[in-house]
Motif scaffolding. Structure first.
Motif, PDB file in Angstrom:
ATOM      1  N   VAL A 158       0.987  -1.313  -0.292  1.00  0.00           N
ATOM      2  CA  VAL A 158      -0.466   0.079  -0.145  1.00  0.00           C
ATOM      3  C   VAL A 158       1.401   1.153   0.404  1.00  0.00           C
ATOM      4  N   PRO A 159       0.329   1.957  -0.756  1.00  0.00           N
ATOM      5  CA  PRO A 159       1.502   3.315  -1.158  1.00  0.00           C
ATOM      6  C   PRO A 159       1.855   4.228   0.195  1.00  0.00           C
ATOM      7  N   LEU A 160       2.985   5.103   0.856  1.00  0.00           N
ATOM      8  CA  LEU A 160       2.645   5.408   1.896  1.00  0.00           C
ATOM      9  C   LEU A 160       1.716   7.181   2.053  1.00  0.00           C
ATOM     10  N   GLY A 217       5.265   5.388  16.060  1.00  0.00           N
ATOM     11  CA  GLY A 217       4.645   6.702  15.718  1.00  0.00           C
ATOM     12  C   GLY A 217       4.569   7.435  15.060  1.00  0.00           C
ATOM     13  N   VAL A 218       5.336   6.768  13.715  1.00  0.00           N
ATOM     14  CA  VAL A 218       5.161   6.970  12.512  1.00  0.00           C
ATOM     15  C   VAL A 218       5.002   6.059  11.614  1.00  0.00           C
ATOM     16  N   VAL A 219       4.368   6.139   9.964  1.00  0.00           N
ATOM     17  CA  VAL A 219       3.846   6.118   9.080  1.00  0.00           C
ATOM     18  C   VAL A 219       5.068   5.442   7.980  1.00  0.00           C
ATOM     19  N   THR A 220       5.619   3.987   7.635  1.00  0.00           N
ATOM     20  CA  THR A 220       6.008   3.819   6.986  1.00  0.00           C
ATOM     21  C   THR A 220       5.753   2.662   6.126  1.00  0.00           C
ATOM     22  N   VAL A 221       6.765   2.510   5.651  1.00  0.00           N
ATOM     23  CA  VAL A 221       7.102   1.646   4.338  1.00  0.00           C
ATOM     24  C   VAL A 221       7.985   0.316   4.321  1.00  0.00           C
ATOM     25  N   ASN A 222       6.960  -0.732   4.863  1.00  0.00           N
ATOM     26  CA  ASN A 222       8.289  -1.930   5.419  1.00  0.00           C
ATOM     27  C   ASN A 222       9.077  -2.044   3.873  1.00  0.00           C
ATOM     28  N   GLN A 223      10.240  -3.034   4.023  1.00  0.00           N
ATOM     29  CA  GLN A 223      10.590  -3.008   2.928  1.00  0.00           C
ATOM     30  C   GLN A 223      10.112  -4.900   3.042  1.00  0.00           C
ATOM     31  N   ARG A 224      10.064  -4.926   1.102  1.00  0.00           N
ATOM     32  CA  ARG A 224       9.415  -6.682   0.916  1.00  0.00           C
ATOM     33  C   ARG A 224      10.578  -7.039   0.467  1.00  0.00           C
TER      34      ARG A 224
END
Length: 162
Positions: free
Chosen positions: A14-16, A58-65
């Protein structure tokens, strides 16, 4: 029910920006996670995981897959180095070559990548067997010479060996 912009996505990350919107809408508290999931056309588990990650960090992140991505050797210099290493010492294993490349060039590559490059060299590999010093006596060399002469004689006479 609040209508949010729907994303026509398949499976994937899901995009940031969408993650940030999910967090904002969920934090307002007017919609349940189930309703947010339907609005953004993602699974409830995705919303739950995004919120758990946001609450923990506490922050919105996109984890590496996909785990560790090894570098691919693009430099001809490094490929020439592999050839040179093999020419200098043909008894090196793939893992030893990988470690030498990592130490000398700072490239973290897998043993299968090394093997693929070697295949491109069109080298032929044979098993290397070390002969102990005790097996290199003049008497044994003489016996081997006599056996070789006998084989050659049988071939000349065209006599079956067995």
């Amino acid at each position: 029910m609040l209508q949010l912009p729907a994303t026509s996505r398949g499976k994937g990350t899901v995009p940031l920006a969408t993650r940030q919107q999910i967090v904002n809408v969920t934090n307002v508290g007017k919609l349940s996670q189930h309703e947010v999931a339907e609005s953004f056309q993602v699974s409830r588990a995705t919303v739950r995981n995004i919120m758990a990650s946001y609450n923990a960090l506490g922050v919105v992140t996109v984890n590496q897959r996909g785990g560790l991505k090894r570098k691919i050797i693009h430099e001809q210099e490094a490929m020439d180095a592999i050839k040179e290493m093999i020419n200098d010492d043909c008894s090196l294993t793939l893992n030893e070559l990988r470690v030498l490349i990592e130490l000398n060039y700072g490239l973290a590559i897998s043993t299968s990548t090394v093997a693929n490059y070697i295949k491109g060299f069109r080298y032929s590999f044979k098993r290397v067997t070390l002969i102990p010093v005790a097996a290199q006596t003049p008497e044994l060399e003489d016996e081997r010479r006599q056996f070789s002469m006998w084989i050659l004689q049988q071939n000349v006479l065209q006599t079956p060996l067995l």
